[in-house]
Design a protein around this motif. Structure first.
Motif, PDB file in Angstrom:
ATOM      1  N   SER A  71      28.027  31.652  36.763  1.00 15.72           N
ATOM      2  CA  SER A  71      28.557  32.665  35.853  1.00 15.72           C
ATOM      3  C   SER A  71      30.063  32.811  36.033  1.00 15.72           C
ATOM      4  O   SER A  71      30.673  32.144  36.862  1.00 15.72           O
ATOM      5  CB  SER A  71      27.869  34.005  36.093  1.00 15.72           C
ATOM      6  OG  SER A  71      28.277  34.539  37.322  1.00 15.72           O
ATOM      7  N   GLY A  72      30.617  33.703  35.261  1.00 14.08           N
ATOM      8  CA  GLY A  72      32.054  33.938  35.330  1.00 14.08           C
ATOM      9  C   GLY A  72      32.464  34.852  36.469  1.00 14.08           C
ATOM     10  O   GLY A  72      33.647  35.077  36.699  1.00 14.08           O
ATOM     11  N   VAL A  73      31.490  35.365  37.194  1.00 18.78           N
ATOM     12  CA  VAL A  73      31.778  36.250  38.322  1.00 18.78           C
ATOM     13  C   VAL A  73      32.357  35.420  39.465  1.00 18.78           C
ATOM     14  O   VAL A  73      31.952  34.281  39.696  1.00 18.78           O
ATOM     15  CB  VAL A  73      30.487  36.970  38.769  1.00 18.78           C
ATOM     16  CG1 VAL A  73      30.740  37.871  39.964  1.00 18.78           C
ATOM     17  CG2 VAL A  73      29.892  37.768  37.642  1.00 18.78           C
ATOM     18  N   SER A  74      33.293  35.993  40.162  1.00 15.07           N
ATOM     19  CA  SER A  74      33.883  35.312  41.310  1.00 15.07           C
ATOM     20  C   SER A  74      32.804  34.968  42.339  1.00 15.07           C
ATOM     21  O   SER A  74      31.900  35.766  42.591  1.00 15.07           O
ATOM     22  CB  SER A  74      34.930  36.230  41.947  1.00 15.07           C
ATOM     23  OG  SER A  74      35.289  35.784  43.221  1.00 15.07           O
ATOM     24  N   LEU A  75      32.912  33.786  42.928  1.00 13.10           N
ATOM     25  CA  LEU A  75      31.931  33.355  43.921  1.00 13.10           C
ATOM     26  C   LEU A  75      31.959  34.279  45.128  1.00 13.10           C
ATOM     27  O   LEU A  75      30.925  34.603  45.698  1.00 13.10           O
ATOM     28  CB  LEU A  75      32.205  31.911  44.336  1.00 13.10           C
ATOM     29  CG  LEU A  75      31.203  31.269  45.290  1.00 13.10           C
ATOM     30  CD1 LEU A  75      29.823  31.244  44.659  1.00 13.10           C
ATOM     31  CD2 LEU A  75      31.625  29.880  45.666  1.00 13.10           C
ATOM     32  N   ARG A  76      33.147  34.747  45.523  1.00  7.51           N
ATOM     33  CA  ARG A  76      33.242  35.665  46.661  1.00  7.51           C
ATOM     34  C   ARG A  76      32.535  36.977  46.373  1.00  7.51           C
ATOM     35  O   ARG A  76      31.841  37.519  47.218  1.00  7.51           O
ATOM     36  CB  ARG A  76      34.697  35.953  46.986  1.00  7.51           C
ATOM     37  CG  ARG A  76      35.390  34.847  47.694  1.00  7.51           C
ATOM     38  CD  ARG A  76      36.775  35.286  48.071  1.00  7.51           C
ATOM     39  NE  ARG A  76      37.458  34.233  48.793  1.00  7.51           N
ATOM     40  CZ  ARG A  76      38.704  34.312  49.170  1.00  7.51           C
ATOM     41  NH1 ARG A  76      39.421  35.380  48.880  1.00  7.51           N
ATOM     42  NH2 ARG A  76      39.256  33.329  49.834  1.00  7.51           N
ATOM     43  N   LEU A  77      32.705  37.493  45.171  1.00  9.37           N
ATOM     44  CA  LEU A  77      32.081  38.762  44.799  1.00  9.37           C
ATOM     45  C   LEU A  77      30.559  38.610  44.739  1.00  9.37           C
ATOM     46  O   LEU A  77      29.821  39.462  45.254  1.00  9.37           O
ATOM     47  CB  LEU A  77      32.614  39.245  43.454  1.00  9.37           C
ATOM     48  CG  LEU A  77      32.028  40.543  42.913  1.00  9.37           C
ATOM     49  CD1 LEU A  77      32.401  41.701  43.817  1.00  9.37           C
ATOM     50  CD2 LEU A  77      32.507  40.785  41.510  1.00  9.37           C
ATOM     51  N   ALA A  78      30.080  37.565  44.126  1.00 12.76           N
ATOM     52  CA  ALA A  78      28.633  37.362  43.996  1.00 12.76           C
ATOM     53  C   ALA A  78      27.987  37.104  45.350  1.00 12.76           C
ATOM     54  O   ALA A  78      26.934  37.676  45.665  1.00 12.76           O
ATOM     55  CB  ALA A  78      28.354  36.200  43.051  1.00 12.76           C
ATOM     56  N   ALA A  79      28.592  36.262  46.179  1.00 17.27           N
ATOM     57  CA  ALA A  79      28.031  35.980  47.505  1.00 17.27           C
ATOM     58  C   ALA A  79      28.113  37.214  48.393  1.00 17.27           C
ATOM     59  O   ALA A  79      27.200  37.481  49.188  1.00 17.27           O
ATOM     60  CB  ALA A  79      28.763  34.811  48.147  1.00 17.27           C
ATOM     61  N   GLY A  80      29.179  37.979  48.254  1.00 18.80           N
ATOM     62  CA  GLY A  80      29.313  39.210  49.040  1.00 18.80           C
ATOM     63  C   GLY A  80      28.268  40.241  48.666  1.00 18.80           C
ATOM     64  O   GLY A  80      27.697  40.897  49.538  1.00 18.80           O
ATOM     65  N   SER A  81      28.000  40.384  47.379  1.00 18.12           N
ATOM     66  CA  SER A  81      26.974  41.344  46.958  1.00 18.12           C
ATOM     67  C   SER A  81      25.583  40.886  47.398  1.00 18.12           C
ATOM     68  O   SER A  81      24.743  41.698  47.775  1.00 18.12           O
ATOM     69  CB  SER A  81      27.024  41.563  45.455  1.00 18.12           C
ATOM     70  OG  SER A  81      26.745  40.362  44.776  1.00 18.12           O
ATOM     71  N   GLY A  82      25.339  39.586  47.376  1.00 21.50           N
ATOM     72  CA  GLY A  82      24.069  39.068  47.898  1.00 21.50           C
ATOM     73  C   GLY A  82      23.929  39.306  49.385  1.00 21.50           C
ATOM     74  O   GLY A  82      22.846  39.648  49.875  1.00 21.50           O
ATOM     75  N   SER A  83      25.029  39.174  50.113  1.00 18.93           N
ATOM     76  CA  SER A  83      24.997  39.431  51.552  1.00 18.93           C
ATOM     77  C   SER A  83      24.764  40.906  51.854  1.00 18.93           C
ATOM     78  O   SER A  83      24.035  41.253  52.788  1.00 18.93           O
ATOM     79  CB  SER A  83      26.311  38.982  52.197  1.00 18.93           C
ATOM     80  OG  SER A  83      26.470  37.605  52.064  1.00 18.93           O
ATOM     81  N   VAL A  84      25.373  41.778  51.061  1.00 15.76           N
ATOM     82  CA  VAL A  84      25.167  43.216  51.256  1.00 15.76           C
ATOM     83  C   VAL A  84      23.709  43.583  50.975  1.00 15.76           C
ATOM     84  O   VAL A  84      23.097  44.357  51.713  1.00 15.76           O
ATOM     85  CB  VAL A  84      26.137  44.020  50.362  1.00 15.76           C
ATOM     86  CG1 VAL A  84      25.754  45.481  50.306  1.00 15.76           C
ATOM     87  CG2 VAL A  84      27.553  43.871  50.861  1.00 15.76           C
ATOM     88  N   LEU A  85      23.145  43.017  49.924  1.00 12.56           N
ATOM     89  CA  LEU A  85      21.743  43.272  49.609  1.00 12.56           C
ATOM     90  C   LEU A  85      20.830  42.750  50.719  1.00 12.56           C
ATOM     91  O   LEU A  85      19.880  43.426  51.128  1.00 12.56           O
ATOM     92  CB  LEU A  85      21.383  42.626  48.278  1.00 12.56           C
ATOM     93  CG  LEU A  85      19.949  42.817  47.803  1.00 12.56           C
ATOM     94  CD1 LEU A  85      19.628  44.288  47.618  1.00 12.56           C
ATOM     95  CD2 LEU A  85      19.726  42.063  46.517  1.00 12.56           C
ATOM     96  N   ALA A  86      21.115  41.567  51.232  1.00 14.09           N
ATOM     97  CA  ALA A  86      20.303  41.011  52.319  1.00 14.09           C
ATOM     98  C   ALA A  86      20.437  41.847  53.589  1.00 14.09           C
ATOM     99  O   ALA A  86      19.457  42.036  54.317  1.00 14.09           O
ATOM    100  CB  ALA A  86      20.712  39.568  52.590  1.00 14.09           C
ATOM    101  N   ALA A  87      21.630  42.372  53.867  1.00 16.95           N
ATOM    102  CA  ALA A  87      21.812  43.231  55.040  1.00 16.95           C
ATOM    103  C   ALA A  87      21.028  44.529  54.886  1.00 16.95           C
ATOM    104  O   ALA A  87      20.447  45.039  55.858  1.00 16.95           O
ATOM    105  CB  ALA A  87      23.289  43.528  55.249  1.00 16.95           C
ATOM    106  N   GLY A  88      20.990  45.062  53.671  1.00 19.34           N
ATOM    107  CA  GLY A  88      20.187  46.255  53.429  1.00 19.34           C
ATOM    108  C   GLY A  88      18.704  45.994  53.634  1.00 19.34           C
ATOM    109  O   GLY A  88      17.989  46.810  54.219  1.00 19.34           O
ATOM    110  N   LEU A  89      18.243  44.842  53.177  1.00 20.56           N
ATOM    111  CA  LEU A  89      16.840  44.478  53.378  1.00 20.56           C
ATOM    112  C   LEU A  89      16.541  44.245  54.853  1.00 20.56           C
ATOM    113  O   LEU A  89      15.447  44.559  55.330  1.00 20.56           O
ATOM    114  CB  LEU A  89      16.497  43.232  52.565  1.00 20.56           C
ATOM    115  CG  LEU A  89      16.431  43.446  51.054  1.00 20.56           C
ATOM    116  CD1 LEU A  89      16.325  42.101  50.350  1.00 20.56           C
ATOM    117  CD2 LEU A  89      15.269  44.341  50.698  1.00 20.56           C
ATOM    118  N   LEU A  90      17.497  43.712  55.597  1.00 26.16           N
ATOM    119  CA  LEU A  90      17.316  43.540  57.040  1.00 26.16           C
ATOM    120  C   LEU A  90      17.181  44.899  57.720  1.00 26.16           C
ATOM    121  O   LEU A  90      16.343  45.070  58.607  1.00 26.16           O
ATOM    122  CB  LEU A  90      18.488  42.762  57.639  1.00 26.16           C
ATOM    123  CG  LEU A  90      18.454  42.574  59.153  1.00 26.16           C
ATOM    124  CD1 LEU A  90      17.266  41.730  59.566  1.00 26.16           C
ATOM    125  CD2 LEU A  90      19.747  41.952  59.636  1.00 26.16           C
TER     126      LEU A  90
END
Length: 65
Positions: free
Chosen positions: A37-56
Motif C-alpha cells: 500500500s501507500g502507507v510507509s513501511l516503517r509506519l505499517a511495521a511499527g503498528s504491527g509491532s505495537v499490536l503484537a506487543a499488546g497481544l503478548l
C-alpha cells in the motif's frame, strides 16, 4: 527406562495458540500492508509491532506460566 506416566495429547488448539498465531499475523501483516500500500513501511511495521506487543501482554496476563 522411561517415564511411566502417559501424558494426554491436546486434541485441538488452545487459547494461547490462537494468541500466538495472531501475534505472528500482526507482525507479518504489518509488513505486508506496508509493502503493497501507500502507507510507509516503517509506519505499517511499527503498528504491527505495537499490536503484537499488546497481544503478548494479553497472553502473559492470561497465561502467566
Amino acid at each position: 527406562m522411561g517415564d511411566s506416566f502417559v501424558r494426554s495429547t491436546v486434541v485441538g488448539p488452545r487459547g494461547v495458540d490462537y494468541l500466538l498465531a495472531s501475534m505472528g499475523l500482526a507482525l507479518f501483516g504489518g509488513v505486508a500492508v506496508g509493502a503493497v500500500s501507500g502507507v510507509s513501511l516503517r509506519l505499517a511495521a511499527g503498528s504491527g509491532s505495537v499490536l503484537a506487543a499488546g497481544l503478548l501482554a494479553v497472553c502473559l496476563c492470561r497465561y502467566p506460566r
